[in-house]
Design a protein around this motif. Structure first.
Motif, mmCIF file in Angstrom:
data_model
loop_
_atom_site.group_PDB
_atom_site.id
_atom_site.type_symbol
_atom_site.label_atom_id
_atom_site.label_comp_id
_atom_site.label_asym_id
_atom_site.label_seq_id
_atom_site.Cartn_x
_atom_site.Cartn_y
_atom_site.Cartn_z
ATOM 1 N N UNK A 175 0.833 -1.202 0.000
ATOM 2 C CA UNK A 175 0.000 0.000 0.000
ATOM 3 C C UNK A 175 0.871 1.258 0.000
ATOM 4 N N UNK A 176 1.948 1.239 0.777
ATOM 5 C CA UNK A 176 2.839 2.392 0.832
ATOM 6 C C UNK A 176 3.545 2.654 -0.485
ATOM 7 N N UNK A 177 4.041 1.592 -1.135
ATOM 8 C CA UNK A 177 4.704 1.752 -2.426
ATOM 9 C C UNK A 177 3.740 2.288 -3.477
ATOM 10 N N UNK A 178 2.506 1.793 -3.444
ATOM 11 C CA UNK A 178 1.514 2.264 -4.409
ATOM 12 C C UNK A 178 1.223 3.749 -4.201
ATOM 13 N N UNK A 179 1.045 4.137 -2.969
ATOM 14 C CA UNK A 179 0.765 5.544 -2.690
ATOM 15 C C UNK A 179 1.929 6.431 -3.146
ATOM 16 N N UNK A 180 3.150 6.009 -2.862
ATOM 17 C CA UNK A 180 4.321 6.789 -3.278
ATOM 18 C C UNK A 180 4.469 6.831 -4.793
ATOM 19 N N UNK A 181 3.789 5.931 -5.490
ATOM 20 C CA UNK A 181 3.846 5.884 -6.950
ATOM 21 C C UNK A 181 2.652 6.599 -7.581
ATOM 22 N N UNK A 182 1.841 7.277 -6.767
ATOM 23 C CA UNK A 182 0.704 8.023 -7.287
ATOM 24 C C UNK A 182 -0.487 7.162 -7.639
ATOM 25 N N UNK A 183 -0.617 6.012 -6.993
ATOM 26 C CA UNK A 183 -1.680 5.071 -7.328
ATOM 27 C C UNK A 183 -2.654 4.900 -6.164
ATOM 28 N N UNK A 184 -3.747 4.226 -6.447
ATOM 29 C CA UNK A 184 -4.823 3.990 -5.488
ATOM 30 C C UNK A 184 -4.935 2.482 -5.262
ATOM 31 N N UNK A 185 -5.086 2.059 -4.009
ATOM 32 C CA UNK A 185 -5.134 0.634 -3.685
ATOM 33 C C UNK A 185 -6.537 0.193 -3.285
ATOM 34 N N UNK A 186 -6.889 -1.009 -3.744
ATOM 35 C CA UNK A 186 -8.210 -1.591 -3.493
ATOM 36 C C UNK A 186 -8.022 -3.040 -3.067
ATOM 37 N N UNK A 187 -8.667 -3.434 -1.992
ATOM 38 C CA UNK A 187 -8.651 -4.837 -1.585
ATOM 39 C C UNK A 187 -9.505 -5.643 -2.551
ATOM 40 N N UNK A 188 -8.901 -6.647 -3.189
ATOM 41 C CA UNK A 188 -9.625 -7.475 -4.148
ATOM 42 C C UNK A 188 -10.389 -8.589 -3.436
ATOM 43 N N UNK A 189 -11.528 -8.970 -4.042
ATOM 44 C CA UNK A 189 -12.358 -10.116 -3.603
ATOM 45 C C UNK A 189 -12.149 -10.494 -2.124
ATOM 46 N N UNK A 190 -12.695 -9.711 -1.202
ATOM 47 C CA UNK A 190 -12.413 -9.930 0.224
ATOM 48 C C UNK A 190 -12.839 -11.285 0.771
ATOM 49 N N UNK A 191 -13.674 -12.017 0.040
ATOM 50 C CA UNK A 191 -14.076 -13.333 0.545
ATOM 51 C C UNK A 191 -12.910 -14.312 0.597
ATOM 52 N N UNK A 192 -11.792 -14.014 -0.121
ATOM 53 C CA UNK A 192 -10.645 -14.921 -0.099
ATOM 54 C C UNK A 192 -9.727 -14.691 1.103
ATOM 55 N N UNK A 193 -10.055 -13.725 1.949
ATOM 56 C CA UNK A 193 -9.213 -13.444 3.110
ATOM 57 C C UNK A 193 -9.212 -14.586 4.127
ATOM 58 N N UNK A 194 -10.221 -15.424 4.087
ATOM 59 C CA UNK A 194 -10.295 -16.529 5.039
ATOM 60 C C UNK A 194 -10.834 -16.123 6.398
ATOM 61 N N UNK A 195 -11.638 -15.067 6.438
ATOM 62 C CA UNK A 195 -12.196 -14.585 7.698
ATOM 63 C C UNK A 195 -13.541 -15.257 7.963
ATOM 64 N N UNK A 196 -13.919 -15.297 9.241
ATOM 65 C CA UNK A 196 -15.066 -16.109 9.635
ATOM 66 C C UNK A 196 -16.323 -15.343 10.002
ATOM 67 N N UNK A 197 -16.204 -14.080 10.355
ATOM 68 C CA UNK A 197 -17.389 -13.359 10.827
ATOM 69 C C UNK A 197 -17.210 -11.854 10.634
ATOM 70 N N UNK A 198 -18.292 -11.112 10.908
ATOM 71 C CA UNK A 198 -18.285 -9.667 10.693
ATOM 72 C C UNK A 198 -17.251 -8.966 11.560
#
Length: 280
Positions: A175-198
């Motif tokens: 995220x830091x490298x992207x910001x320093x490069x003038x870019x915007x970061x987005x978390x892709x397909x959050x269902x793949x994070x392996x999390x269990x609840x809200x």
């Protein structure tokens, strides 16, 4: 107008060249398409030239896999221009790590008795960055598996006999490298994070937002319309913006079309404009 902010081409692990991805976006009536190949910007020039011919906007980007011990944490980086820059320069390191991992996969498949040479996989990938879908395609063609999903389920997925890990960026660095490069970061397909609840999702979203993450994919091919609406409300409550895209890979992800996902996806252009406003 609709947009698609997550699509892959033959520059990484898609089956369609960058120009064809753009033509498919134009055919779908999109106003903008983001090319987000894994660890590379190599397809951006070709895609941009084709986009100019069709009068649609090409958003340059990439997709990064990050260190995460629960599942898969992927970050889509938007508005990342080819050339020199903090993240652009780091992509070469990531591609080399991918190359070493691929040789490990080829060795493990051979040890399992599958007659697959790494040069065959390089031919399958063409000039693009080699990934596991290319191994899966060769395995399917040679009759070892009936389809690509089986190749991942039985051989190439995490924890399976031919899986090999590779060096990844940690989320804060990505995220830091992207910001320093003038870019915007987005978390892709959050269902793949392996999390269990809200509660776990809330904790993770807050953690990533504190690092500078800008958005989360809410409009995604695998989510039904109700899930998309619910996710948009949720991510906004953490100060994050909704994003979305098809995650098009051509024949490597059958049934998913540019801009339309499985037929009911529509990412409104307001999503793109809100993300554009957050360019550093």
């Amino acid at each position: 107008m609709a947009v698609d902010l997550h699509a892959h081409s033959t520059a990484s692990d898609g089956t369609e060249p960058p120009s064809q991805v753009v033509r498919l976006a134009a055919r779908a009536g999109l106003s903008a398409i983001a090319l987000t190949d894994h660890d590379t910007l190599e397809g951006v020039g070709e895609a941009r030239s084709e986009a100019e011919r069709h009068g649609i906007e090409l958003i340059p980007g990439t997709e990064l896999s990050c260190e995460w011990d629960r599942g898969g944490l992927h970050v889509v980086v938007l508005f990342l221009e080819p050339g020199r820059g903090p993240l652009q320069d780091r992509l070469a390191y990531l591609r080399e790590a991918r190359h070493r991992r691929n040789r490990d996969i080829a060795r493990r498949l051979s040890e399992l008795g599958l007659d697959i040479d790494y040069p065959e996989v390089l031919v399958e990938a063409g000039s693009g960055s080699v990934g596991r879908p290319h191994f899966a395609a060769v395995m399917k063609r040679k009759g070892y598996v009936p389809d690509i999903s089986t190749a991942f389920r039985e051989y190439l997925g995490a924890g399976k006999p031919a899986y090999a890990a590779r060096r990844l960026l940690d989320p804060e660095e990505a995220i830091g490298l992207a910001r320093c490069s003038g870019a915007v970061t987005v978390l892709a397909h959050p269902h793949t994070l392996g999390l269990n609840n809200a509660r776990e999702y809330a904790s993770t979203f807050r953690w990533l937002a504190a690092m500078g993450l800008i958005g989360v994919e809410c409009f995604y091919s695998e989510y039904d319309p109700a899930t998309r609406r619910k996710m948009e409300r949720s991510v906004r409550s953490f100060g994050l913006l909704p994003s979305g895209g098809s995650d098009f890979h051509g024949d490597y992800k059958p049934g998913i079309g540019v801009g339309v996902g499985r037929g009911d996806l529509e990412v409104p252009d307001r999503v793109l404009e809100a993300l554009r406003d957050r360019i550093p």
